[in-house]
Each structure stands twice: as structure tokens, then as C-alpha cells.
Design a protein around this motif. Sequence first.
Motif, PDB file in Angstrom:
ATOM      1  N   ASP A 105     -25.379  52.150  12.048  1.00  0.00           N
ATOM      2  CA  ASP A 105     -24.979  53.208  12.985  1.00  0.00           C
ATOM      3  C   ASP A 105     -23.778  52.815  13.852  1.00  0.00           C
ATOM      4  OD1 ASP A 105     -26.155  51.315  14.593  1.00  0.00           O
ATOM      5  OD2 ASP A 105     -27.567  52.683  15.552  1.00  0.00           O
ATOM      6  N   ALA A 106     -22.886  51.985  13.334  1.00  0.00           N
ATOM      7  CA  ALA A 106     -21.745  51.505  14.118  1.00  0.00           C
ATOM      8  C   ALA A 106     -20.546  52.449  14.092  1.00  0.00           C
ATOM      9  CB  ALA A 106     -21.325  50.120  13.631  1.00  0.00           C
ATOM     10  N   GLY A 107     -20.678  53.597  13.455  1.00  0.00           N
ATOM     11  CA  GLY A 107     -19.565  54.545  13.402  1.00  0.00           C
ATOM     12  C   GLY A 107     -18.492  54.182  12.400  1.00  0.00           C
ATOM     13  N   TRP A 108     -18.897  53.640  11.254  1.00  0.00           N
ATOM     14  CA  TRP A 108     -17.948  53.234  10.221  1.00  0.00           C
ATOM     15  C   TRP A 108     -17.170  54.442   9.698  1.00  0.00           C
ATOM     16  CZ3 TRP A 108     -17.846  48.197  10.507  1.00  0.00           C
ATOM     17  CH2 TRP A 108     -19.016  47.492  10.800  1.00  0.00           C
ATOM     18  N   VAL A 109     -15.910  54.260   9.376  1.00  0.00           N
ATOM     19  CA  VAL A 109     -15.087  55.317   8.794  1.00  0.00           C
ATOM     20  C   VAL A 109     -15.466  55.508   7.328  1.00  0.00           C
ATOM     21  CG1 VAL A 109     -12.722  56.003   8.205  1.00  0.00           C
ATOM     22  CG2 VAL A 109     -13.196  54.891  10.410  1.00  0.00           C
ATOM     23  N   HIS A 110     -15.620  54.413   6.593  1.00  0.00           N
ATOM     24  CA  HIS A 110     -15.987  54.473   5.171  1.00  0.00           C
ATOM     25  C   HIS A 110     -17.491  54.723   5.068  1.00  0.00           C
ATOM     26  CE1 HIS A 110     -16.202  53.451   0.907  1.00  0.00           C
ATOM     27  NE2 HIS A 110     -17.160  52.591   1.193  1.00  0.00           N
ATOM     28  N   ASP A 111     -17.858  55.952   4.667  1.00  0.00           N
ATOM     29  CA  ASP A 111     -19.291  56.268   4.537  1.00  0.00           C
ATOM     30  C   ASP A 111     -19.582  57.150   3.318  1.00  0.00           C
ATOM     31  OD1 ASP A 111     -18.261  58.699   5.343  1.00  0.00           O
ATOM     32  OD2 ASP A 111     -19.540  58.893   7.122  1.00  0.00           O
ATOM     33  N   MET A 112     -18.637  57.187   2.370  1.00  0.00           N
ATOM     34  CA  MET A 112     -18.784  58.048   1.193  1.00  0.00           C
ATOM     35  C   MET A 112     -19.990  57.674   0.341  1.00  0.00           C
ATOM     36  SD  MET A 112     -14.775  58.577   0.067  1.00  0.00           S
ATOM     37  CE  MET A 112     -15.246  58.394  -1.618  1.00  0.00           C
ATOM     38  N   GLU A 113     -20.380  56.383   0.318  1.00  0.00           N
ATOM     39  CA  GLU A 113     -21.486  55.947  -0.533  1.00  0.00           C
ATOM     40  C   GLU A 113     -22.790  55.772   0.243  1.00  0.00           C
ATOM     41  OE1 GLU A 113     -20.421  52.839  -3.421  1.00  0.00           O
ATOM     42  OE2 GLU A 113     -18.387  53.062  -2.643  1.00  0.00           O
ATOM     43  N   GLY A 114     -22.822  56.269   1.463  1.00  0.00           N
ATOM     44  CA  GLY A 114     -24.033  56.193   2.262  1.00  0.00           C
ATOM     45  C   GLY A 114     -23.863  55.298   3.473  1.00  0.00           C
ATOM     46  N   PRO A 115     -24.780  55.390   4.419  1.00  0.00           N
ATOM     47  CA  PRO A 115     -24.652  54.641   5.671  1.00  0.00           C
ATOM     48  C   PRO A 115     -24.825  53.138   5.522  1.00  0.00           C
ATOM     49  CG  PRO A 115     -26.760  55.780   5.588  1.00  0.00           C
ATOM     50  CD  PRO A 115     -25.965  56.246   4.395  1.00  0.00           C
ATOM     51  N   ASP A 116     -25.390  52.684   4.406  1.00  0.00           N
ATOM     52  CA  ASP A 116     -25.584  51.235   4.209  1.00  0.00           C
ATOM     53  C   ASP A 116     -24.405  50.568   3.494  1.00  0.00           C
ATOM     54  OD1 ASP A 116     -26.109  52.454   1.709  1.00  0.00           O
ATOM     55  OD2 ASP A 116     -27.442  50.828   1.128  1.00  0.00           O
ATOM     56  N   ASP A 117     -23.430  51.365   3.023  1.00  0.00           N
ATOM     57  CA  ASP A 117     -22.364  50.794   2.201  1.00  0.00           C
ATOM     58  C   ASP A 117     -21.365  49.963   3.000  1.00  0.00           C
ATOM     59  OD1 ASP A 117     -21.026  50.381  -0.314  1.00  0.00           O
ATOM     60  OD2 ASP A 117     -19.486  51.763   0.395  1.00  0.00           O
ATOM     61  N   MET A 118     -20.788  50.518   4.051  1.00  0.00           N
ATOM     62  CA  MET A 118     -19.795  49.753   4.807  1.00  0.00           C
ATOM     63  C   MET A 118     -20.413  48.517   5.463  1.00  0.00           C
ATOM     64  SD  MET A 118     -16.662  49.491   5.248  1.00  0.00           S
ATOM     65  CE  MET A 118     -16.109  47.940   5.917  1.00  0.00           C
ATOM     66  N   PRO A 119     -21.606  48.614   6.060  1.00  0.00           N
ATOM     67  CA  PRO A 119     -22.220  47.387   6.569  1.00  0.00           C
ATOM     68  C   PRO A 119     -22.428  46.342   5.471  1.00  0.00           C
ATOM     69  CG  PRO A 119     -23.378  49.295   7.423  1.00  0.00           C
ATOM     70  CD  PRO A 119     -22.393  49.801   6.411  1.00  0.00           C
ATOM     71  N   ALA A 120     -22.696  46.784   4.250  1.00  0.00           N
ATOM     72  CA  ALA A 120     -22.872  45.852   3.129  1.00  0.00           C
ATOM     73  C   ALA A 120     -21.570  45.112   2.840  1.00  0.00           C
ATOM     74  CB  ALA A 120     -23.364  46.596   1.890  1.00  0.00           C
ATOM     75  N   HIS A 121     -20.444  45.810   2.911  1.00  0.00           N
ATOM     76  CA  HIS A 121     -19.150  45.162   2.703  1.00  0.00           C
ATOM     77  C   HIS A 121     -18.887  44.110   3.780  1.00  0.00           C
ATOM     78  CE1 HIS A 121     -17.981  47.773  -0.576  1.00  0.00           C
ATOM     79  NE2 HIS A 121     -18.105  48.853   0.172  1.00  0.00           N
ATOM     80  N   VAL A 122     -19.182  44.451   5.031  1.00  0.00           N
ATOM     81  CA  VAL A 122     -18.977  43.510   6.138  1.00  0.00           C
ATOM     82  C   VAL A 122     -19.853  42.270   5.941  1.00  0.00           C
ATOM     83  CG1 VAL A 122     -19.238  43.169   8.621  1.00  0.00           C
ATOM     84  CG2 VAL A 122     -18.276  45.314   7.758  1.00  0.00           C
ATOM     85  N   LYS A 123     -21.108  42.479   5.574  1.00  0.00           N
ATOM     86  CA  LYS A 123     -22.042  41.356   5.377  1.00  0.00           C
ATOM     87  C   LYS A 123     -21.580  40.452   4.233  1.00  0.00           C
ATOM     88  CE  LYS A 123     -25.816  44.118   7.166  1.00  0.00           C
ATOM     89  NZ  LYS A 123     -27.011  44.912   6.829  1.00  0.00           N
ATOM     90  N   ALA A 124     -21.013  41.054   3.176  1.00  0.00           N
ATOM     91  CA  ALA A 124     -20.506  40.246   2.056  1.00  0.00           C
ATOM     92  C   ALA A 124     -19.298  39.423   2.489  1.00  0.00           C
ATOM     93  CB  ALA A 124     -20.156  41.147   0.870  1.00  0.00           C
ATOM     94  N   VAL A 125     -18.454  39.985   3.355  1.00  0.00           N
ATOM     95  CA  VAL A 125     -17.310  39.228   3.865  1.00  0.00           C
ATOM     96  C   VAL A 125     -17.809  38.048   4.707  1.00  0.00           C
ATOM     97  CG1 VAL A 125     -15.403  39.315   5.534  1.00  0.00           C
ATOM     98  CG2 VAL A 125     -15.613  41.078   3.785  1.00  0.00           C
ATOM     99  N   LEU A 126     -18.835  38.278   5.509  1.00  0.00           N
ATOM    100  CA  LEU A 126     -19.362  37.222   6.386  1.00  0.00           C
ATOM    101  C   LEU A 126     -20.042  36.102   5.612  1.00  0.00           C
ATOM    102  CD1 LEU A 126     -20.873  39.408   9.251  1.00  0.00           C
ATOM    103  CD2 LEU A 126     -18.788  38.012   9.336  1.00  0.00           C
ATOM    104  N   THR A 127     -20.735  36.438   4.544  1.00  0.00           N
ATOM    105  CA  THR A 127     -21.521  35.436   3.813  1.00  0.00           C
ATOM    106  C   THR A 127     -20.809  34.876   2.588  1.00  0.00           C
ATOM    107  OG1 THR A 127     -22.681  37.273   2.745  1.00  0.00           O
ATOM    108  CG2 THR A 127     -23.777  36.231   4.609  1.00  0.00           C
TER     109      THR A 127
END
Length: 154
Positions: A88-110
Motif C-alpha cells: 500500500d505504498a502508492g506504487w505507480v507500477h500496479d498493472m500486474e497487481g498490488p504485490d508486483d511492484m513490492p516484489a520488484h523492490v524486494k528482489a533488488v534488495l535481496t
Amino acid sequence: MNRIRLSQVRETPVTRRFSTVLSVDTPGRGFTDITEAVRRFVAEIGAGDGEVALFCRHTSASLAIQENADPDVRVDLLTALDRLAPEDAGWVHDMEGPDDMPAHVKAVLTGIHLAIPVVDGRLALGTWQGIYLIEHRARGHHRELVVAFVGDAH
């Protein structure tokens, strides 16, 4: 004062390179232990000394070496990642659902790449370390990992 020591240096000729693709169907968000699959690969190719590399071919999943003894560690890590990249962080990229952009961020972090030394045909992991594919999406996905060994053979 810290004391740092270097063990005896070993030289290994790089005479072999092997690779494969490890396919993993994840159940959804969480850690999938792939340690035994990587160990089997190293054993089947007759690896001696060298390095095994893993590369995740996806941008919403990642790889990690983490504690394999207490599953609560993995639960806490998922909680920490959710706090760092909430849906719920207000991501701009949300075409694939609300869990998609956070998933990209988490992959960058890990991270999506690991390199593990192989000594005498065995992964040089610590006692409590396991190799994990981390699925950052809510539902399960088919994931592919390129696994490659460079070194010598027994």
C-alpha cells in the motif's frame, strides 16, 4: 584488536564448466529451500574445487543464503521485507497487481545471483546455511534458475 588470518591458499585449474536450468514451482510468497537440488547438481557432475553460481531469471523473485535451522528466521525476514516494501505504498507500477511492484523492490534488495565455493566436491556452506529461492509474489509462479559450475572435476 581484531585478528584476521588467511588459511593456506589453494590453486585449482579451471578445467570444466557445467550448467543446467533448475525449474521451481513456488507455492506463493515465501522461501523455497533449493540446497539439496544444488548439492545433487554438484555431485552428479563430479565437481572437485571451484564455484557454483546461481542466477534467477526473474525480477519478482530472488536468491539468498540464509539460516536453515529455525524457520522463524524466514518468517521474520518476510515480515521485514514487507515493512520495507509494503503493497500500500502508492506504487505507480500496479498493472500486474498490488504485490508486483513490492516484489520488484524486494528482489533488488535481496539479489538475483549467488556464488558459492565448492571445495572437494562439497558446497562450502556454513553449518546453518541453506540456499533459498524467495518468491515475492502472493501466488505461486514457475521460476527458472541457471546453475553453473566452474572448476575442476574429481
